[in-house]
Enzyme design. Structure first.
Site, PDB file in Angstrom:
ATOM      1  N   CYS A   1      36.776  83.226  33.303  1.00 26.55           N
ATOM      2  CA  CYS A   1      35.848  82.232  33.238  1.00 26.55           C
ATOM      3  C   CYS A   1      34.819  82.737  32.091  1.00 26.55           C
ATOM      4  CB  CYS A   1      35.206  82.011  34.564  1.00 26.55           C
ATOM      5  SG  CYS A   1      34.478  80.406  34.487  1.00 26.55           S
TER       6      CYS A   1
ATOM      7  N   HIS B   1      38.639  81.400  38.395  1.00 31.14           N
ATOM      8  CA  HIS B   1      38.042  82.476  39.042  1.00 31.14           C
ATOM      9  C   HIS B   1      39.182  82.898  40.304  1.00 31.14           C
ATOM     10  CE1 HIS B   1      33.682  82.779  38.069  1.00 31.14           C
ATOM     11  NE2 HIS B   1      33.880  81.652  37.775  1.00 31.14           N
TER      12      HIS B   1
ATOM     13  N   GLU C   1      39.276  85.692  41.537  1.00 34.62           N
ATOM     14  CA  GLU C   1      38.721  86.470  42.689  1.00 34.62           C
ATOM     15  C   GLU C   1      38.063  85.810  43.755  1.00 34.62           C
ATOM     16  OE1 GLU C   1      37.460  85.661  40.081  1.00 34.62           O
ATOM     17  OE2 GLU C   1      35.079  85.342  40.307  1.00 34.62           O
TER      18      GLU C   1
HETATM   19  N1  GLN Z   1      30.002  78.325  32.031  1.00 33.36           N
HETATM   20  C1  GLN Z   1      29.736  79.780  32.018  1.00 33.36           C
HETATM   21  C2  GLN Z   1      29.315  80.416  30.776  1.00 33.36           C
HETATM   22  O1  GLN Z   1      29.364  79.836  29.772  1.00 33.36           O
HETATM   23  C3  GLN Z   1      30.794  80.210  32.766  1.00 33.36           C
HETATM   24  C4  GLN Z   1      30.932  79.909  34.265  1.00 33.36           C
HETATM   25  C5  GLN Z   1      31.739  80.894  35.094  1.00 33.36           C
HETATM   26  O2  GLN Z   1      32.151  82.074  34.814  1.00 33.36           O
HETATM   27  N2  GLN Z   1      31.909  80.542  36.347  1.00 33.36           N
HETATM   28  O3  GLN Z   1      29.408  81.769  30.718  1.00 33.36           O
END
Ligand code: GLN
Length: 197
Positions: free
Chosen positions: A87, A180, A182
């Site tokens: 992410c 994610h 995890e």
């Molecule tokens: N939108 C977040 C960012 O720009 C990432 C979101 C997440 O890691 N759940 O870093």
């Protein structure tokens, strides 16, 4: 699943500047893989793999500079340290970032273009069963303000897609997921990363 089989990994660093690093440590624990939180350069000693967690890529970018960690990490990644970015971690490893902040700087380690928050806002978060052919399985994938992959360069393998869009990509020793892993109890993607060489 948990603890099964040998692993090639000795010590996995988990970047712990901000975000969901603790759950990655739990996933590695469940696999019997040793891990270490990374906050400053000296923490990198002995680490032979790295996870960059989800969280907020803009904050992590700022903290990389504040903790003088950007250059040593970039050097290790450039030397081929296997890295798994989830992410926000995917955003920090991507070459191109749309809808980022002007002062947000990443590692440009995987030739993809991502759009921050491309799957919508926090309240549009969702979980799906994602088929991952290299795992020969479908795994639960949790999307929270996730980056949408809009471009994939040559040399990048798309390991999983959701509705036609790449959500899991690999370029050599760099693995990135929009979601994610995890946040579920399924450890197969962490195991895949730990066995990557
Ligand atoms: N939108 C977040 C960012 O720009 C990432 C979101 C997440 O890691 N759940 O870093």
């Amino acid at each position: 699943m948990a603890g099964d089989g040998p692993t090639l990994t000795n010590l996995v660093g988990v970047l712990a500047l901000q975000g969901a690093f603790g759950l990655h440590v739990d996933a590695l624990d469940a696999l019997g893989v040793e891990s270490k939180l990374i906050r400053v350069e000296s923490d990198l000693a002995g680490v032979d793999r790295l996870i960059i967690p989800g969280g907020e890529s803009t904050t992590m970018s700022m903290m990389l500079d504040r903790n003088d960690l950007r250059e040593p990490l970039a050097a290790r990644i450039g030397d081929g340290l296997p890295v798994f970015g989830t992410c926000a971690g995917m955003i920090l490893l991507a070459v191109d970032v749309s809808d980022g902040r002007a002062d947000q700087v990443g590692f440009s380690a995987v030739d993809i273009g991502v759009r921050r928050n491309g799957y919508g806002r926090q309240n549009q978060s969702f979980t799906t069963e994602l088929p991952v052919p290299v795992l020969d399985a479908a795994i639960p994938a949790v999307f929270i303000r996730a980056p949408r992959v809009e471009r994939v360069g040559d040399g990048v393998d798309v390991l999983a897609k959701l509705d036609g869009d790449p959500v899991l990509c690999r370029s050599g020793s760099v693995l990135v997921s929009s979601f994610h892993p995890e946040l579920s109890q399924d450890r197969r993607l962490h195991r895949y990363f730990c066995d990557l060489n």
